[in-house]
Design an enzyme around this catalytic site. Structure first.
Site, PDB file in Angstrom:
ATOM      1  N   LYS A 172      48.947  32.067  25.438  1.00 34.89           N
ATOM      2  CA  LYS A 172      49.121  31.479  26.885  1.00 34.89           C
ATOM      3  C   LYS A 172      49.656  30.180  27.015  1.00 34.89           C
ATOM      4  O   LYS A 172      49.188  29.280  26.410  1.00 34.89           O
ATOM      5  CB  LYS A 172      47.628  31.619  27.427  1.00 34.89           C
ATOM      6  CG  LYS A 172      47.673  32.158  29.013  1.00 34.89           C
ATOM      7  CD  LYS A 172      46.246  32.423  29.413  1.00 34.89           C
ATOM      8  CE  LYS A 172      46.096  32.343  31.046  1.00 34.89           C
ATOM      9  NZ  LYS A 172      44.784  32.304  31.345  1.00 34.89           N
TER      10      LYS A 172
HETATM   11  O1  G3P Z   1      42.889  33.522  35.438  1.00 38.09           O
HETATM   12  C1  G3P Z   1      42.949  32.184  36.285  1.00 38.09           C
HETATM   13  C2  G3P Z   1      41.689  32.060  36.742  1.00 38.09           C
HETATM   14  O2  G3P Z   1      40.678  31.831  35.764  1.00 38.09           O
HETATM   15  C3  G3P Z   1      41.598  30.857  37.792  1.00 38.09           C
HETATM   16  O3  G3P Z   1      40.800  31.361  38.702  1.00 38.09           O
HETATM   17  O4  G3P Z   1      39.220  31.112  40.497  1.00 38.09           O
HETATM   18  O5  G3P Z   1      39.322  29.395  38.725  1.00 38.09           O
HETATM   19  O6  G3P Z   1      41.142  29.921  40.393  1.00 38.09           O
HETATM   20  P1  G3P Z   1      39.993  30.281  39.678  1.00 38.09           P
END
Ligand code: G3P
Length: 220
Positions: free
Chosen positions: A83
């Protein structure tokens, strides 16, 4: 639509994998840090639980170092997808790693223009963040809709992974928009099961059955 779990937590991954519906895993440096083990160790443990694409993110910020880290991560297991962040250096690293035949998930994508850059660099996956766009008052799902159209227009093979999904509605809308993959926290995957009519219906079925047979059926 493939379902990925967005977690590095082994208990959550074991529970999800046991349901037989988890196609892969996404992690990021924040999720890895939460579990307290160095990335290589944690990714190996994850690969033992889920048989599917496992995204492991580089932490370097310069292309040369990202490429070195990416190669190391890819060597951990055949299922590892490297990634890289959607920066100039990240795209440079993506192009180089993709040319070597490694699979790259380009993360932190917030615009269609950025997603075009990733596709042109040969990314295997693009990760547009729906919830974080909603957080700043945009409609994150519009980005998924734009990307499915743009990638289709040019036949890009890059898979669209709807990330930062925070609710079952996000998952359904991402599926409606044609995302190839949805990655979600364990809590969201678990919530997808719930419907009060399922609970009510099952309760009634068992009540009716037991009224007549008064016990669990025995084969024969
Ligand atoms: O896959 C990306 C994710 O981990 C981000 O999620 O909820 O932290 O915006 P969030």
């Amino acid at each position: 639509m493939k379902f990925f779990l967005d977690t590095a937590n082994l208990d959550e991954l074991k529970k999800g994998a046991a349901w037989g519906i988890v196609d892969g895993v996404t992690t990021n440096p924040s999720l890895i840090a939460k579990e307290g083990r160095p990335i290589a160790h944690q990714i190996r443990l994850i690969c033992d639980i889920v048989d599917g694409d496992i995204s492991a993110e580089v932490v370097a910020t310069e292309a040369k170092e990202m490429i070195r880290e990416g190669r190391e991560l890819a060597r951990l297991h055949k299922n590892v997808v490297v990634k890289c962040p959607l920066t100039r250096e990240g795209i440079k690293a993506t192009a180089a790693l993709s040319k070597e035949g490694l699979r790259v998930n380009v993360t932190l994508c917030f615009s269609a223009g950025q997603a075009l850059l990733a596709a042109k660099a040969g990314a295997y996956i693009i990760s547009p963040f729906v919830g974080r766009l909603d957080d700043i008052g945009w409609t994150g799902m519009d980005l998924i809709r734009s990307l499915t159209t743009i990638y289709k227009n040019y036949g890009f093979k890059t898979q669209i992974l709807a990330a930062s999904l925070r609710s079952p509605t996000h998952v359904i809308d991402a599926a409606m928009a044609g995302a190839h993959i949805g990655t979600m926290p364990f809590k969201v995957l678990d919530m997808l099961f719930n419907h009060p009519l399922t609970d009510k219906g099952l309760e009634q079925f068992l009540k009716d059955y037991n009224k007549v047979f008064q016990e669990t059926p025995v084969a024969g």
